[in-house]
Enzyme design. Structure first.
Site, mmCIF file in Angstrom:
data_model
loop_
_atom_site.group_PDB
_atom_site.id
_atom_site.type_symbol
_atom_site.label_atom_id
_atom_site.label_comp_id
_atom_site.label_asym_id
_atom_site.label_seq_id
_atom_site.Cartn_x
_atom_site.Cartn_y
_atom_site.Cartn_z
ATOM 1 N N ASP A 93 42.784 43.736 42.106
ATOM 2 C CA ASP A 93 43.789 43.368 41.108
ATOM 3 C C ASP A 93 44.022 44.579 40.182
ATOM 4 O OD1 ASP A 93 45.446 41.618 39.700
ATOM 5 O OD2 ASP A 93 43.820 40.825 38.453
ATOM 6 N N ILE A 266 46.229 33.591 38.486
ATOM 7 C CA ILE A 266 45.719 32.754 37.396
ATOM 8 C C ILE A 266 44.269 33.148 37.105
ATOM 9 C CG2 ILE A 266 45.175 30.386 36.668
ATOM 10 C CD1 ILE A 266 47.468 29.483 38.597
HETATM 11 P P1 13P Z 1 46.576 35.185 33.285
HETATM 12 O O1 13P Z 1 45.948 35.971 32.176
HETATM 13 O O2 13P Z 1 47.847 34.577 32.834
HETATM 14 O O3 13P Z 1 45.661 34.222 33.894
HETATM 15 O O4 13P Z 1 46.985 36.244 34.435
HETATM 16 C C1 13P Z 1 46.045 36.721 35.350
HETATM 17 C C2 13P Z 1 46.544 37.891 36.145
HETATM 18 O O5 13P Z 1 47.709 38.214 36.185
HETATM 19 C C3 13P Z 1 45.565 38.629 36.921
HETATM 20 O O6 13P Z 1 46.110 39.757 37.523
HETATM 21 O O1 G3H Z 2 45.043 40.951 34.957
HETATM 22 C C1 G3H Z 2 44.026 40.693 34.342
HETATM 23 C C2 G3H Z 2 43.026 39.749 34.900
HETATM 24 O O2 G3H Z 2 43.020 38.557 34.150
HETATM 25 C C3 G3H Z 2 41.678 40.393 34.922
HETATM 26 O O3 G3H Z 2 41.193 40.571 33.648
HETATM 27 O O4 G3H Z 2 40.628 42.998 33.524
HETATM 28 O O5 G3H Z 2 39.587 41.326 31.954
HETATM 29 O O6 G3H Z 2 38.948 41.376 34.380
HETATM 30 P P1 G3H Z 2 40.007 41.630 33.364
HETATM 31 ZN ZN ZN Z 3 47.721 40.676 36.432
#
Ligand code: 13P
Ligand code: G3H
Ligand code: ZN
Length: 320
Positions: A93, A266
């Protein structure tokens, strides 16, 4: 080099094709520890939903990338043990450099995001194309991003949304070869997405315009937590101090899931659910000090939340 196919993971390509045709979205849930991973897999097995397990840079720092990878490998076996071998993608991510994406691919990830949205357009294209060229050699799928979400993303703070410009998407997709595209249409990360008095609304008109330019191309929504008000109230009831936490209304996400949006991220809602459950135990059973006695309820509440998301928001139940 670990090939994800040898540990039972899949990339996102086939899942996205099916999701677009079927008018639903694949859940992309973040995990940082065992309880979150168990809740995600248990929810997906119960609902027979495919799933994208997401690992952020923060998760890698918190939990160690080797442990997270083996946990994902364990998730494949865990799902089988629970009775349904649901398709599992292990996804990076918000990858911010080529080196990070490369390292994840070598570690067994089946999908990566290269988030070049903070760079100018030309640099975003160049960086994304570089990751795609490397990833596709191993049949790893790549998510790119155009447009900037308001709030904090990759340690970069943006005051306002920079909505994705529909006129850029076709060129971006063609020049980079990405497999999916994250867009900015008013969602944002975290539990404070709108100011009090602001109408919580995403720009489904921009989404429709984007779809017109790249019909059938997989679109991703980040920052898609709804910040359930009953959970916020529960946190505050048990001593929390969350004020003005507002998310994306679920019916708007449901509408988006029926379109070319085929991955919905999410994370925050899960954090809220776990926090509410843990606070409840701490207040109601102050003598309790066995972590299983508060992490267990947190895991149960997280699973219930994910079952709800899958059935009522994403529509990915029975699609595994
Ligand atoms: P939220 O903070 O809305 O859950 O989004 C999560 C997200 O986009 C992770 O990449
Ligand atoms: O996009 C953000 C996700 O909620 C992950 O959050 O970078 O705090 O692990 P984090
Ligand atoms: Zn994100």
């Amino acid at each position: 080099m670990v090939n994800y196919k040898n540990i039972g993971l899949v990339n996102s390509r086939g899942l996205f094709t099916d999701a677009i045709t079927g008018g639903y979205a694949i859940p992309a849930f973040n995990f940082n520890n065992m309880e979150q991973m168990q809740a995600i897999i248990a929810a997906c097995v119960e609902t027979k939903s495919p799933v994208i397990l997401q690992v952020s840079s923060g998760a890698r720092k918190y939990a160690n990338q080797t442990l997270l990878r083996y946990m994902a490998q364990g998730a494949v076996e865990y799902a089988k043990e629970l009775g349904v071998a649901v398709p599992i993608v292990l996804h990076l991510d918000h990858g911010d450099t080529f080196e990070l994406c490369k390292s994840c691919i070598e570690y067994g990830f089946s999908s990566v995001m290269i988030d070049g949205s903070h760079h100018d357009y030309a640099k975003n294209v160049e960086l994304t194309a570089q990751v795609v060229e490397y990833a596709h050699q191993y049949d790893v799928t790549v998510e790119g991003e155009l447009g900037v979400l308001a709030g904090i993303e990759d340690d970069v703070k943006a005051e306002h949304h920079t909505y994705t410009q529909p006129e850029e998407v076709e060129d971006f997709v063609k020049k980079t070869g990405v497999d999916s595209l994250a867009i900015s249409i008013g969602t944002s990360h975290g539990a404070f997405k709108f100011k009090p008095g602001q109408k919580p609304e995403i720009r489904l008109d921009i989404l429709a315009e984007i779809e017109k330019r790249i019909p059938g191309f997989p679109i991703v929504l980040h920052g898609a937590s709804s910040v359930p008000q009953d959970i916020v109230a529960e946190i505050n009831h048990y001593g929390g101090k969350l004020k003005d936490s507002i998310g994306i209304p679920e019916e708007q996400l449901r509408a988006a899931a029926k379109s070319a949006v085929c991955k919905i991220n999410i994370d925050s809602d899960g954090r809220l659910a776990m926090t509410a459950a843990i606070r409840k135990v701490f207040v109601e059973q102050p003598a309790e000090f066995d972590p299983r006695k508060y992490l267990g309820p947190a895991r149960d509440k997280l699973k219930a939340l994910y079952v709800h998301k899958i059935k009522e928001v994403l529509g990915s139940d029975n699609k595994a």
